[in-house]
Design a protein around this motif. Structure first.
Motif, PDB file in Angstrom:
ATOM      1  N   LYS A  44       0.837  -1.202   0.000  1.00  0.00           N
ATOM      2  CA  LYS A  44       0.000   0.000   0.000  1.00  0.00           C
ATOM      3  C   LYS A  44       0.868   1.246   0.000  1.00  0.00           C
ATOM      4  N   PRO A  45       0.378   2.350  -0.525  1.00  0.00           N
ATOM      5  CA  PRO A  45      -0.868   2.569  -1.226  1.00  0.00           C
ATOM      6  C   PRO A  45      -0.963   1.685  -2.469  1.00  0.00           C
ATOM      7  N   ASP A 130      -5.143   3.827   0.624  1.00  0.00           N
ATOM      8  CA  ASP A 130      -3.978   4.436   1.266  1.00  0.00           C
ATOM      9  C   ASP A 130      -3.168   3.391   2.035  1.00  0.00           C
ATOM     10  N   ALA A 131      -2.115   3.840   2.716  1.00  0.00           N
ATOM     11  CA  ALA A 131      -1.209   2.941   3.432  1.00  0.00           C
ATOM     12  C   ALA A 131      -1.890   2.212   4.588  1.00  0.00           C
ATOM     13  N   GLU A 132      -3.000   2.736   5.084  1.00  0.00           N
ATOM     14  CA  GLU A 132      -3.722   2.106   6.190  1.00  0.00           C
ATOM     15  C   GLU A 132      -4.805   1.139   5.717  1.00  0.00           C
ATOM     16  N   LEU A 153      -2.362  11.025  -4.861  1.00  0.00           N
ATOM     17  CA  LEU A 153      -1.822  12.018  -3.929  1.00  0.00           C
ATOM     18  C   LEU A 153      -2.541  11.938  -2.589  1.00  0.00           C
ATOM     19  N   LEU A 154      -3.876  11.821  -2.635  1.00  0.00           N
ATOM     20  CA  LEU A 154      -4.657  11.669  -1.395  1.00  0.00           C
ATOM     21  C   LEU A 154      -4.250  10.422  -0.623  1.00  0.00           C
ATOM     22  N   ALA A 155      -3.825   9.393  -1.352  1.00  0.00           N
ATOM     23  CA  ALA A 155      -3.420   8.136  -0.720  1.00  0.00           C
ATOM     24  C   ALA A 155      -2.001   8.212  -0.149  1.00  0.00           C
ATOM     25  N   GLY A 156      -1.322   9.333  -0.377  1.00  0.00           N
ATOM     26  CA  GLY A 156       0.014   9.496   0.177  1.00  0.00           C
ATOM     27  C   GLY A 156       1.137   9.150  -0.772  1.00  0.00           C
ATOM     28  N   VAL A 157       0.829   8.987  -2.057  1.00  0.00           N
ATOM     29  CA  VAL A 157       1.855   8.650  -3.036  1.00  0.00           C
ATOM     30  C   VAL A 157       2.597   9.927  -3.439  1.00  0.00           C
ATOM     31  N   GLU A 158       3.929   9.846  -3.438  1.00  0.00           N
ATOM     32  CA  GLU A 158       4.737  10.948  -3.957  1.00  0.00           C
ATOM     33  C   GLU A 158       4.889  10.734  -5.447  1.00  0.00           C
TER      34      GLU A 158
END
Length: 160
Positions: A44-45, A130-132, A153-158
């Motif tokens: 994840k993400p 996302d990561a969770e 981006l919302l999921a935390g991906v750079e």
């Protein structure tokens, strides 16, 4: 009239499906190497796409999704919601999309059963996680590139 009815059904499906903020439903499917994949083991993400081998929208969408997978290196898990899509059909179809990770039936689950748990009523349906392990975005139908990148981006991906 039929068009209005179809629009209503799609809207109803989106309302009933797993929603942003919710955790993924439980499932246990196999990757092509035979490894068990569950919500706990997903890298994840991630992006989860429900599709079918006969789906013309899926055929049109997959090259663009695959480019996003290549550019971002985010795992894209693809799950056929068509009970007639055998392991052989899925793996042959996915040869053109090597960045996708097809998830196949296990002794615990069948892909179309997992689609039912997600309350997916059509294809393609795309969930960004996302990561969770929470859904941050849902696309019923074709996912546009910019909207998908925004969801990542919302999921935390750079993004690159």
């Amino acid at each position: 009239m039929l068009r209005r009815w179809m629009g209503f059904l799609l809207l109803l499906g989106v309302v009933l499906a797993v929603q942003p903020g919710q955790r993924l439903p439980e499932f246990a499917l196999l990757d092509p190497k035979g490894n068990l994949v569950t919500p706990a083991t997903l890298r994840k993400p991630a992006v989860i796409v429900f599709w079918a081998s006969w789906c013309t929208v899926c055929k049109a969408e997959f090259p663009g999704l695959h480019r996003v997978a290549e550019e971002t290196r985010v795992p894209f898990y693809v799950i056929s919601r068509e009970p007639k899509d055998t392991k052989e059909v899925v793996l042959e179809y996915m040869r053109a999309f090597p960045r996708f990770i097809p998830l196949l039936a296990s002794d615990r689950d069948k892909p179309h059963e997992v689609a039912n748990r997600f309350k997916v009523l059509g294809q393609p349906w795309t969930f960004v996680v996302d990561a969770e392990g929470k859904v941050v975005a849902l696309f019923a139908g074709r996912a546009g590139r910019e909207a998908l990148l925004d969801a990542l981006l919302l999921a935390g991906v750079e993004l690159p």
